[in-house]
Write an enzyme that holds these catalytic residues in place. Sequence first.
Site, PDB file in Angstrom:
ATOM      1  N   CYS A 290     -30.904  -4.712 -34.466  1.00 18.03           N
ATOM      2  CA  CYS A 290     -31.613  -5.945 -34.833  1.00 18.03           C
ATOM      3  C   CYS A 290     -31.687  -6.887 -33.635  1.00 18.03           C
ATOM      4  O   CYS A 290     -30.723  -7.605 -33.356  1.00 18.03           O
ATOM      5  CB  CYS A 290     -30.894  -6.600 -36.014  1.00 18.03           C
TER       6      CYS A 290
ATOM      7  N   CYS B  82     -31.417 -10.541 -34.437  1.00 21.89           N
ATOM      8  CA  CYS B  82     -30.050 -10.972 -34.763  1.00 21.89           C
ATOM      9  C   CYS B  82     -29.176 -11.051 -33.511  1.00 21.89           C
ATOM     10  O   CYS B  82     -28.411 -11.993 -33.341  1.00 21.89           O
ATOM     11  CB  CYS B  82     -29.388  -9.981 -35.719  1.00 21.89           C
ATOM     12  N   ASP B  83     -29.244 -10.047 -32.658  1.00 24.59           N
ATOM     13  CA  ASP B  83     -28.239  -9.895 -31.596  1.00 24.59           C
ATOM     14  C   ASP B  83     -28.765 -10.158 -30.186  1.00 24.59           C
ATOM     15  O   ASP B  83     -27.982 -10.176 -29.233  1.00 24.59           O
ATOM     16  CB  ASP B  83     -27.647  -8.467 -31.641  1.00 24.59           C
TER      17      ASP B  83
HETATM   18  C1  LIG Z   1     -26.206  -4.589 -37.458  1.00 27.56           C
HETATM   19  C2  LIG Z   1     -27.057  -5.607 -38.196  1.00 27.56           C
HETATM   20  C3  LIG Z   1     -27.026  -6.924 -37.777  1.00 27.56           C
HETATM   21  C4  LIG Z   1     -27.780  -7.879 -38.453  1.00 27.56           C
HETATM   22  N1  LIG Z   1     -27.694  -9.168 -38.049  1.00 27.56           N
HETATM   23  C5  LIG Z   1     -28.403 -10.115 -38.682  1.00 27.56           C
HETATM   24  C6  LIG Z   1     -28.316 -11.487 -38.281  1.00 27.56           C
HETATM   25  O1  LIG Z   1     -27.618 -11.841 -37.328  1.00 27.56           O
HETATM   26  N2  LIG Z   1     -29.056 -12.384 -38.976  1.00 27.56           N
HETATM   27  C7  LIG Z   1     -29.870 -12.035 -40.027  1.00 27.56           C
HETATM   28  O2  LIG Z   1     -30.479 -12.905 -40.624  1.00 27.56           O
HETATM   29  N3  LIG Z   1     -29.985 -10.748 -40.411  1.00 27.56           N
HETATM   30  C8  LIG Z   1     -29.279  -9.772 -39.766  1.00 27.56           C
HETATM   31  N4  LIG Z   1     -29.401  -8.467 -40.139  1.00 27.56           N
HETATM   32  C9  LIG Z   1     -30.317  -8.130 -41.246  1.00 27.56           C
HETATM   33  C10 LIG Z   1     -29.643  -8.487 -42.591  1.00 27.56           C
HETATM   34  O3  LIG Z   1     -28.351  -7.924 -42.613  1.00 27.56           O
HETATM   35  C11 LIG Z   1     -30.459  -7.961 -43.759  1.00 27.56           C
HETATM   36  O4  LIG Z   1     -31.743  -8.497 -43.706  1.00 27.56           O
HETATM   37  C12 LIG Z   1     -29.809  -8.349 -45.090  1.00 27.56           C
HETATM   38  O5  LIG Z   1     -28.478  -7.877 -45.134  1.00 27.56           O
HETATM   39  C13 LIG Z   1     -30.569  -7.775 -46.267  1.00 27.56           C
HETATM   40  O6  LIG Z   1     -29.818  -8.030 -47.423  1.00 27.56           O
HETATM   41  P1  LIG Z   1     -30.095  -7.185 -48.755  1.00 27.56           P
HETATM   42  O7  LIG Z   1     -29.143  -7.716 -49.771  1.00 27.56           O
HETATM   43  O8  LIG Z   1     -31.535  -7.171 -49.068  1.00 27.56           O
HETATM   44  O9  LIG Z   1     -29.755  -5.666 -48.378  1.00 27.56           O
HETATM   45  P2  LIG Z   1     -28.445  -4.966 -47.849  1.00 27.56           P
HETATM   46  O10 LIG Z   1     -27.669  -5.831 -46.943  1.00 27.56           O
HETATM   47  O11 LIG Z   1     -28.930  -3.650 -47.325  1.00 27.56           O
HETATM   48  O12 LIG Z   1     -27.561  -4.743 -49.160  1.00 27.56           O
HETATM   49  C14 LIG Z   1     -27.940  -3.822 -50.152  1.00 27.56           C
HETATM   50  C15 LIG Z   1     -26.684  -3.338 -50.866  1.00 27.56           C
HETATM   51  O13 LIG Z   1     -27.050  -2.489 -51.946  1.00 27.56           O
HETATM   52  C16 LIG Z   1     -26.154  -1.397 -51.994  1.00 27.56           C
HETATM   53  N5  LIG Z   1     -26.792  -0.288 -52.693  1.00 27.56           N
HETATM   54  C17 LIG Z   1     -27.854   0.448 -52.268  1.00 27.56           C
HETATM   55  N6  LIG Z   1     -28.176   1.370 -53.185  1.00 27.56           N
HETATM   56  C18 LIG Z   1     -27.294   1.217 -54.225  1.00 27.56           C
HETATM   57  C19 LIG Z   1     -27.106   1.917 -55.457  1.00 27.56           C
HETATM   58  N7  LIG Z   1     -27.893   2.938 -55.824  1.00 27.56           N
HETATM   59  N8  LIG Z   1     -26.092   1.513 -56.257  1.00 27.56           N
HETATM   60  C20 LIG Z   1     -25.282   0.472 -55.901  1.00 27.56           C
HETATM   61  N9  LIG Z   1     -25.413  -0.210 -54.732  1.00 27.56           N
HETATM   62  C21 LIG Z   1     -26.419   0.157 -53.914  1.00 27.56           C
HETATM   63  C22 LIG Z   1     -25.867  -1.089 -50.535  1.00 27.56           C
HETATM   64  O14 LIG Z   1     -24.653  -0.362 -50.383  1.00 27.56           O
HETATM   65  C23 LIG Z   1     -25.781  -2.501 -49.949  1.00 27.56           C
HETATM   66  O15 LIG Z   1     -24.468  -3.018 -49.984  1.00 27.56           O
HETATM   67  C24 LIG Z   1     -28.626  -7.488 -39.515  1.00 27.56           C
HETATM   68  C25 LIG Z   1     -28.676  -6.148 -39.930  1.00 27.56           C
HETATM   69  C26 LIG Z   1     -27.884  -5.220 -39.278  1.00 27.56           C
HETATM   70  C27 LIG Z   1     -27.912  -3.778 -39.744  1.00 27.56           C
END
Ligand SMILES: Cc1cc2nc3c(=O)[nH]c(=O)nc-3n(C[C@H](O)[C@H](O)[C@H](O)COP(=O)(O)OP(=O)(O)OC[C@H]3O[C@@H](n4cnc5c(N)ncnc54)[C@H](O)[C@@H]3O)c2cc1C
Length: 308
Positions: free
Chosen positions: A135, A138-139
């Site tokens: 990302c 982000c980084d």
């Molecule tokens: C390394 C990294 C660094 C980042 N840094 C930043 C940053 O500095 N700033 C920023 O704004 N964004 C950052 N991002 C992006 C940010 O993390 C994502 O946009 C955000 O986390 C999305 O949130 P979400 O809840 O939609 O999905 P996710 O964070 O992907 O969470 C989804 C959850 O659902 C769970 N899940 C999936 N399928 C199932 C299932 N069938 N049953 C039960 N549970 C399930 C997964 O295990 C997961 O825990 C970063 C991403 C990464 C990978």
Amino acid sequence: MEDSTMTDVIIVGAGCAGLTAAVYAIRAGLSVLVFEKYMYGGQISVSSEVENYPSIEKISGPDLSNNIYQQAINQGADIRFEEVLSVQLDGTEKTVTTAENTYAAKAVIIANGVQRRTLGCAGEEEFTGRGVSYCATCDGAFFRGKTVAVVGGGNTALEDALFLSNLCEKVYIIHRSEALRGEKVMRDAVLSRANITVLYDTTVQEIRGESKVSSVHVQNSQTDESSVLPVDAVFIAIGLAPDNQIFSALALDSAGYLVADENCTTAIPGVYVAGDNRTKLLRQIITAAADGAVAAFQAANYINVLSD
Ligand SMILES: Cc1cc2nc3c(=O)[nH]c(=O)nc-3n(C[C@H](O)[C@H](O)[C@H](O)COP(=O)(O)OP(=O)(O)OC[C@H]3O[C@@H](n4cnc5c(N)ncnc54)[C@H](O)[C@@H]3O)c2cc1C
């Protein structure tokens, strides 16, 4: 086994979107059950540092994850570590099945996020969070004035390279094909930047370093020639991988994302999608949290009408 208790809202996924949805749904007076298959916090739990969430100058990914988790628990969320294996979304009684049980709910919020595609090369996993990032938004700021590489050739890689070229002294794009794939306007912008060098027909063999990344080892697929680029970071931008097959009763776009707009609604009443899993422009914590709030608000409105 079937749990006969009818919960108001079941939330699939305890990332930023799912946990924010839980907080909003509870504060709207709803009973909430959240299912998480791995680690609460989702993708952010593996981020080293977050510096772009309003009012929080700097926080580690794990600390941010803990804070959101505790906030949801303190409000009364029931969070269970069970993977959702299938769903039945039609009608006024929806069901969600895990390996443990089948649970009923009036509304379902799908917040299952995405997976980032990985290269699978030596050093990638070892240096994730220590110079390997998925990302740039982000980084990137951690590498101001440094030399970095971006792996990929599509729009995301080109966007990342342009973003990084404003911060970094030098940016390499490592692309396995003979031409960049992104839109022409992006390609032109990249090719006109003096501090971006594109390495075509090139694949990453290994990422090396000691405590953090210091070089990336690459090979030209046309000449078989290997070389070493001294870099401080490698940004891997080879795409996101949505994992929405179990929700295929809902519309998916050609890339596999759940089709929904800013209202987070789907074609099925009482079913909402939130976070990185849906069609959207920017996949970040702030947009995931915003979706969680909107989806919970919509679910509360739906349930209020149901009970009238
Ligand atoms: C390394 C990294 C660094 C980042 N840094 C930043 C940053 O500095 N700033 C920023 O704004 N964004 C950052 N991002 C992006 C940010 O993390 C994502 O946009 C955000 O986390 C999305 O949130 P979400 O809840 O939609 O999905 P996710 O964070 O992907 O969470 C989804 C959850 O659902 C769970 N899940 C999936 N399928 C199932 C299932 N069938 N049953 C039960 N549970 C399930 C997964 O295990 C997961 O825990 C970063 C991403 C990464 C990978």
